[in-house]
Write a protein that holds these residues in place. Structure first.
Motif, PDB file in Angstrom:
ATOM      1  N   SER A 209       0.913  -1.106   0.130  1.00 37.16           N
ATOM      2  CA  SER A 209      -0.114   0.442  -0.058  1.00 37.16           C
ATOM      3  C   SER A 209       0.930   1.368   0.030  1.00 37.16           C
ATOM      4  N   GLY A 210       2.282   0.921   0.589  1.00 36.79           N
ATOM      5  CA  GLY A 210       2.731   2.347   0.080  1.00 36.79           C
ATOM      6  C   GLY A 210       3.659   2.426   1.564  1.00 36.79           C
ATOM      7  N   ALA A 211       4.683   3.618   1.771  1.00 32.52           N
ATOM      8  CA  ALA A 211       5.443   3.705   2.403  1.00 32.52           C
ATOM      9  C   ALA A 211       5.353   4.365   3.801  1.00 32.52           C
ATOM     10  N   GLN A 212       3.862   5.106   3.890  1.00 36.44           N
ATOM     11  CA  GLN A 212       3.414   5.571   4.959  1.00 36.44           C
ATOM     12  C   GLN A 212       2.131   4.406   5.422  1.00 36.44           C
ATOM     13  N   PRO A 213       2.190   4.756   7.051  1.00 36.46           N
ATOM     14  CA  PRO A 213       1.178   3.674   7.817  1.00 36.46           C
ATOM     15  C   PRO A 213       0.530   4.102   7.464  1.00 36.46           C
ATOM     16  N   PRO A 214      -0.523   2.543   7.173  1.00 39.26           N
ATOM     17  CA  PRO A 214      -0.292   1.124   7.261  1.00 39.26           C
ATOM     18  C   PRO A 214      -0.230   0.972   6.689  1.00 39.26           C
ATOM     19  N   ALA A 215       1.538   0.731   6.609  1.00 39.67           N
ATOM     20  CA  ALA A 215       2.107   0.432   5.054  1.00 39.67           C
ATOM     21  C   ALA A 215       1.789  -1.271   5.513  1.00 39.67           C
ATOM     22  N   GLU A 216       1.712  -2.119   4.197  1.00 41.63           N
ATOM     23  CA  GLU A 216       1.420  -3.765   4.302  1.00 41.63           C
ATOM     24  C   GLU A 216       1.224  -4.412   3.352  1.00 41.63           C
ATOM     25  N   VAL A 217       1.326  -5.647   3.352  1.00 41.88           N
ATOM     26  CA  VAL A 217       1.052  -6.462   1.580  1.00 41.88           C
ATOM     27  C   VAL A 217      -1.104  -6.538   2.054  1.00 41.88           C
ATOM     28  N   GLU A 218      -0.756  -6.941   0.858  1.00 41.54           N
ATOM     29  CA  GLU A 218      -2.768  -7.556   0.641  1.00 41.54           C
ATOM     30  C   GLU A 218      -2.424  -7.941  -0.553  1.00 41.54           C
ATOM     31  N   ARG A 219      -3.194  -9.378  -0.418  1.00 42.61           N
ATOM     32  CA  ARG A 219      -2.935 -10.568  -0.797  1.00 42.61           C
ATOM     33  C   ARG A 219      -4.091 -10.241  -1.910  1.00 42.61           C
ATOM     34  N   CYS A 220      -4.636  -9.298  -2.374  1.00 38.32           N
ATOM     35  CA  CYS A 220      -5.491  -9.287  -3.206  1.00 38.32           C
ATOM     36  C   CYS A 220      -6.075 -10.462  -4.172  1.00 38.32           C
ATOM     37  N   PHE A 221      -5.431 -11.249  -5.101  1.00 38.58           N
ATOM     38  CA  PHE A 221      -5.218 -11.929  -5.944  1.00 38.58           C
ATOM     39  C   PHE A 221      -5.550 -13.295  -5.165  1.00 38.58           C
ATOM     40  N   PRO A 222      -6.267 -14.139  -5.633  1.00 38.66           N
ATOM     41  CA  PRO A 222      -6.560 -15.433  -5.644  1.00 38.66           C
ATOM     42  C   PRO A 222      -5.623 -16.496  -4.510  1.00 38.66           C
ATOM     43  N   GLU A 223      -5.777 -17.094  -4.002  1.00 40.18           N
ATOM     44  CA  GLU A 223      -5.014 -17.713  -3.591  1.00 40.18           C
ATOM     45  C   GLU A 223      -4.179 -19.267  -4.899  1.00 40.18           C
ATOM     46  N   GLN A 224      -3.220 -19.315  -4.729  1.00 39.62           N
ATOM     47  CA  GLN A 224      -2.429 -20.475  -6.050  1.00 39.62           C
ATOM     48  C   GLN A 224      -1.788 -20.685  -6.030  1.00 39.62           C
ATOM     49  N   GLY A 225      -1.923 -22.413  -6.256  1.00 46.36           N
ATOM     50  CA  GLY A 225      -1.034 -22.982  -5.770  1.00 46.36           C
ATOM     51  C   GLY A 225      -0.233 -23.381  -6.905  1.00 46.36           C
ATOM     52  N   ARG A 226       1.694 -24.180  -7.036  1.00 50.09           N
ATOM     53  CA  ARG A 226       2.285 -24.438  -7.862  1.00 50.09           C
ATOM     54  C   ARG A 226       1.903 -24.567  -9.350  1.00 50.09           C
ATOM     55  N   SER A 227       2.471 -24.340 -10.553  1.00 54.58           N
ATOM     56  CA  SER A 227       2.243 -24.332 -10.911  1.00 54.58           C
ATOM     57  C   SER A 227       3.145 -25.474 -12.451  1.00 54.58           C
ATOM     58  N   ASN A 228       2.102 -25.861 -13.308  1.00 53.43           N
ATOM     59  CA  ASN A 228       3.705 -27.113 -14.073  1.00 53.43           C
ATOM     60  C   ASN A 228       3.753 -26.852 -15.463  1.00 53.43           C
ATOM     61  N   TYR A 229       3.274 -24.969 -15.689  1.00 60.09           N
ATOM     62  CA  TYR A 229       3.931 -24.773 -16.923  1.00 60.09           C
ATOM     63  C   TYR A 229       4.014 -23.282 -17.172  1.00 60.09           C
ATOM     64  N   SER A 230       3.785 -22.365 -15.689  1.00 60.46           N
ATOM     65  CA  SER A 230       4.586 -20.946 -16.085  1.00 60.46           C
ATOM     66  C   SER A 230       4.334 -20.038 -14.774  1.00 60.46           C
ATOM     67  N   PRO A 231       5.128 -19.383 -14.805  1.00 62.95           N
ATOM     68  CA  PRO A 231       4.746 -18.113 -13.491  1.00 62.95           C
ATOM     69  C   PRO A 231       3.839 -17.156 -13.633  1.00 62.95           C
ATOM     70  N   PRO A 232       3.279 -16.402 -12.826  1.00 65.23           N
ATOM     71  CA  PRO A 232       2.101 -15.432 -13.708  1.00 65.23           C
ATOM     72  C   PRO A 232       2.870 -14.454 -14.147  1.00 65.23           C
ATOM     73  N   VAL A 233       2.403 -13.648 -14.531  1.00 70.33           N
ATOM     74  CA  VAL A 233       3.032 -12.371 -15.625  1.00 70.33           C
ATOM     75  C   VAL A 233       2.014 -11.363 -15.673  1.00 70.33           C
ATOM     76  N   TRP A 234       2.138 -10.595 -16.008  1.00 66.88           N
ATOM     77  CA  TRP A 234       1.256  -9.277 -16.167  1.00 66.88           C
ATOM     78  C   TRP A 234       0.706  -9.383 -17.742  1.00 66.88           C
ATOM     79  N   ILE A 235      -0.378  -8.696 -18.542  1.00 69.37           N
ATOM     80  CA  ILE A 235      -0.204  -8.453 -19.586  1.00 69.37           C
ATOM     81  C   ILE A 235      -0.496  -6.887 -19.013  1.00 69.37           C
ATOM     82  N   LEU A 236       0.325  -6.302 -20.773  1.00 66.44           N
ATOM     83  CA  LEU A 236       0.436  -4.738 -20.974  1.00 66.44           C
ATOM     84  C   LEU A 236      -0.966  -4.259 -21.689  1.00 66.44           C
ATOM     85  N   PRO A 237      -2.129  -2.760 -20.713  1.00 70.85           N
ATOM     86  CA  PRO A 237      -2.890  -2.946 -22.005  1.00 70.85           C
ATOM     87  C   PRO A 237      -2.133  -1.538 -23.445  1.00 70.85           C
TER      88      PRO A 237
END
Length: 399
Positions: free
Chosen positions: A371-399
């Motif tokens: 969320s940023g350097a100012q309090p409360p700076a924290e990591v938010e797990r906003c994407f669903p839980e996902q186990g290990r993949s046997n074909y690819s790591p995650p990737v961004w798709i750029l608009p």
């Protein structure tokens, strides 16, 4: 609902529909709302267009990739992919919904457009001539680990840069290499410390193309120095020059609060070059990322140093190797300032390419938003839980 009867939402007064529309920050969500009925379409036409689109996170789920949209509350949007792309290893992306893929996990590298399904071939070989017998040519099969481009891949003169490894020597150090779009192999040499064919051996952790001036590829090292390759990338002759930018050392691999550095990324923002540092715990949990630090390049005379920013200043930074991008929360994304990150731990695996499917275990769970350097700076797990993949790591798709 009887035939010919209007749906209940069609009776909402236009002011309420428009208020709903103001919260639809995603163009796809707005399009779906437009299609509900004519009264909604008429009301939504009176609103301003949605803000500029943001990158989408591709999570390699068991039955194929899923595309998660940040403005939609990190919900998935459907995409239709060619069959060969469903189980491909992704190693980066480029603006305009282009994605770098290894279709056969190693030997068939392509650049695929997710909108048009246009596919462009990428080099699969490193080719160089024998010093003793110039007519003798050696080809080595390579695997891409990360890549980026100097411009749209369909532009004339587009140049690509990649971080590569050798399939048959997986534990060798990573190398960097360049190619012109359409080339089937890397086929030239670089005269710098330790080079093999067209590849330069460096402890490189990220790459970026900067369009400032004539344009240049920037390679960030683990020491937080930068190697600059300016355009034209392929000069006359067989010598390619680079300019090293050495930075004052911030310390070792620990940040100032004792947390180990997990990764480093380069991103351009507001005309400045930033380095985003990803930090974790000394005893990493299943989700190791705990916080970030953002630094801005400063130079005084001949000295370069990384100046730590006190806060993000309204930035939305999406970090990924070769595809980090900066956006502004003020452009229509209130309260969404932060560093958005994906799980790219497999970059450090010397066996990033596993020919045996049973051995391919790409971590996919360490995704989210800081969320940023100012309090409360924290990591938010906003994407669903996902186990290990046997074909690819995650990737961004750029608009």
């Amino acid at each position: 609902m009887a035939d010919g009867e209007s749906p209940p939402w069609a009776e909402l007064v236009p002011d309420i529909v428009r208020e709903i529309g103001r919260h639809l920050l995603c163009e796809i969500d707005r399009h779906h709302a437009d299609g509900l009925c004519r009264s909604w379409r008429d009301a939504l036409l009176q609103l301003r267009p949605p803000p500029p689109p943001l990158p989408r996170l591709v999570l390699p789920e068991a039955d194929g990739p899923a595309f998660y949209c940040v403005p939609s509350g990190c919900r998935p949007h459907p995409f239709v992919l060619p069959p060969a792309a469903l189980r491909a290893r992704c190693f980066g992306s480029y603006d305009g919904a282009w994605i770098f893929q290894a279709v056969d996990q190693a030997a068939n590298h392509v650049l695929l457009n997710l909108i048009t399904h246009q596919q462009l071939n990428l080099p699969n070989l490193l080719r160089f001539h024998s010093f003793m017998l110039p007519a003798l040519i050696f080809d080595f099969e390579v695997a891409f680990v990360a890549a980026t481009l100097s411009s749209r891949p369909t532009d004339q003169g587009c140049v690509g840069a990649g971080i590569i490894s050798f399939n048959r020597v997986p534990h060798d150090p990573r190398h960097i290499a360049f190619w012109c779009m359409g080339d089937e192999a890397f086929s030239w040499s670089i005269q710098m410390t330790r080079n093999i064919g067209g590849a330069l051996e460096l402890d490189v952790v990220d790459l970026l193309y900067s369009s400032h001036g004539a344009g240049a590829f920037l390679f960030l090292t683990r020491r937080e120095d930068i190697h600059v390759f300016r355009q034209p990338i392929f000069p006359q002759g067989d010598v390619m020059q680079s300019t090293p930018l050495y930075f004052e050392r911030r310390g070792d691999d620990d940040d100032d609060d004792g947390r180990p550095v997990l990764d480093r990324y380069l991103v351009e923002s507001r005309g400045k070059l930033l380095m985003v540092v990803r930090l974790g715990d000394r005893e990493p949990a299943r989700l190791p990322t705990t916080t970030f630090r953002v630094f801005e390049r400063e130079d005084e005379l001949f000295n370069n140093y990384w100046n730590k920013l006190p806060d993000l200043g309204g930035r939305m930074l999406f970090v990924g190797r070769g595809c980090s991008r900066s956006y502004e929360a003020a452009d229509g994304y209130p309260g969404m300032e932060g560093v958005y990150f994906l799980d790219d731990r497999s970059f450090h695996d010397p066996m990033v390419v596993h020919m045996n499917a049973a051995d391919r275990q790409y971590p996919c769970s360490d995704n989210g938003r800081w969320s940023g350097a100012q309090p409360p700076a924290e990591v938010e797990r906003c994407f669903p839980e996902q186990g290990r993949s046997n074909y690819s790591p995650p990737v961004w798709i750029l608009p």
